[in-house]
Design an enzyme around this catalytic site. Sequence first.
Site, PDB file in Angstrom:
ATOM      1  N   ASP A  67       3.725  -1.748   9.443  1.00 32.30           N
ATOM      2  CA  ASP A  67       4.765  -2.409   9.925  1.00 32.30           C
ATOM      3  C   ASP A  67       4.519  -2.844  11.445  1.00 32.30           C
ATOM      4  O   ASP A  67       3.759  -2.024  12.292  1.00 32.30           O
ATOM      5  CB  ASP A  67       6.148  -1.800   9.585  1.00 32.30           C
ATOM      6  N   ASN A 136      15.550   8.954   5.283  1.00 32.47           N
ATOM      7  CA  ASN A 136      16.626   8.253   4.287  1.00 32.47           C
ATOM      8  C   ASN A 136      15.641   7.718   3.153  1.00 32.47           C
ATOM      9  O   ASN A 136      15.975   6.888   2.254  1.00 32.47           O
ATOM     10  CB  ASN A 136      17.153   7.009   4.729  1.00 32.47           C
ATOM     11  N   HIS A 138      12.639   5.994   3.390  1.00 31.74           N
ATOM     12  CA  HIS A 138      12.146   4.693   3.467  1.00 31.74           C
ATOM     13  C   HIS A 138      10.477   4.911   3.574  1.00 31.74           C
ATOM     14  O   HIS A 138      10.190   6.103   3.726  1.00 31.74           O
ATOM     15  CB  HIS A 138      12.485   3.926   4.641  1.00 31.74           C
ATOM     16  N   GLU A 143      13.923   0.156   3.603  1.00 29.11           N
ATOM     17  CA  GLU A 143      14.931   0.890   3.929  1.00 29.11           C
ATOM     18  C   GLU A 143      15.516   0.980   2.385  1.00 29.11           C
ATOM     19  O   GLU A 143      15.375   0.170   1.509  1.00 29.11           O
ATOM     20  CB  GLU A 143      16.115   0.355   4.902  1.00 29.11           C
TER      21      GLU A 143
HETATM   22  C1  F6R Z   1       5.717   4.078  10.213  1.00 31.29           C
HETATM   23  C2  F6R Z   1       6.324   3.839   8.992  1.00 31.29           C
HETATM   24  C3  F6R Z   1       7.489   4.560   8.659  1.00 31.29           C
HETATM   25  C4  F6R Z   1       7.384   6.153   9.122  1.00 31.29           C
HETATM   26  C5  F6R Z   1       8.536   7.180   8.809  1.00 31.29           C
HETATM   27  C6  F6R Z   1       8.186   8.495   9.368  1.00 31.29           C
HETATM   28  O1  F6R Z   1       4.647   2.941  10.318  1.00 31.29           O
HETATM   29  O2  F6R Z   1       6.240   2.900   8.235  1.00 31.29           O
HETATM   30  O3  F6R Z   1       7.890   4.831   7.472  1.00 31.29           O
HETATM   31  O4  F6R Z   1       6.171   6.778   8.386  1.00 31.29           O
HETATM   32  O5  F6R Z   1       9.604   6.682   9.397  1.00 31.29           O
HETATM   33  O6  F6R Z   1       8.102   8.602  10.613  1.00 31.29           O
HETATM   34  P1  F6R Z   1       7.865  10.141  11.452  1.00 31.29           P
HETATM   35  O7  F6R Z   1       6.626  10.523  10.952  1.00 31.29           O
HETATM   36  O8  F6R Z   1       8.150   9.576  12.836  1.00 31.29           O
HETATM   37  O9  F6R Z   1       9.120  11.044  10.972  1.00 31.29           O
END
Ligand code: F6R
Length: 260
Positions: A67, A136, A138, A143
């Site tokens: 992303d 959450n 995702h 989301e």
């Molecule tokens: C990042 C992504 C997100 C993160 C997720 C966890 O490219 O796609 O899904 O993997 O938000 O983020 P952290 O590791 O910062 O808790």
Amino acid sequence: MKVLILPDAQAAIARAAEIVARTVTAKPDAVLGLATGGTMLPLYEALAQRHNDDGLSFAQTTSFNLDEYIGLAPDHPCSYHHYMQEAFFRHVDIDPLRTHLPKGDAADPRAASHDYEALIEAAGGIDLQLLGIGQNGHIGFNEPTASLGSRTRVKTLTESTRRANQRYFSSFDETPRYAITTGVATILSSRKCLLIATGESKAEAVANMVEGPVSAACPASALQFHARATVILDEAAASALKFTDYYENVHPEGRDSVFE
Ligand code: F6R
């Protein structure tokens, strides 16, 4: 789903690094799906260390990130382009021409999303997709309520995701509202998925993903449909699971089972 529970975050990251290294050693031209976020930082550090110490080479690999924020140019310090450059690419021998992230600053983000999906397909699909998980539920920026059949597209971020990521920006208002993300179905098309979660703040999302019903309310639960999904957890992230005894019985200390 293969659930590997390691005593702490350091051990979880070491186990994940071992799986990535094994993949790249077995298939030097592997197509890697990469993720960003706090969880991945020590993993990239461990992989860079293997590159330096053991000669683990990424020279022939191709990468596609999950992303990118809409509205941020690649050189913006909070862009995922910049994150990847700083956390991983500049420390290893990967060919910059073979690294890909969605174009967050494209004039037409919808067309850029479509093109990105086509690029992944043209590369032959992803061999190993790395994933983190949001509190959450995702994966990527899919989301809660995201279509489980989705492909790369523009998504509006939830307030909770923007709050979680606000720490990288100067204020909540500065935190982007939109991102281009590969879809849940794009992720499920990868030949293998490797999700890493550490810390207690992920425990509820992890339990919903592994043991909850498959539901768009927890997009990560779609991984239950993937035949080769591995989840690497530390004990804190595993703390809300019900079938821990079973996971530890099959994979003592996060090791492979006898049939692997
Ligand atoms: C990042 C992504 C997100 C993160 C997720 C966890 O490219 O796609 O899904 O993997 O938000 O983020 P952290 O590791 O910062 O808790």
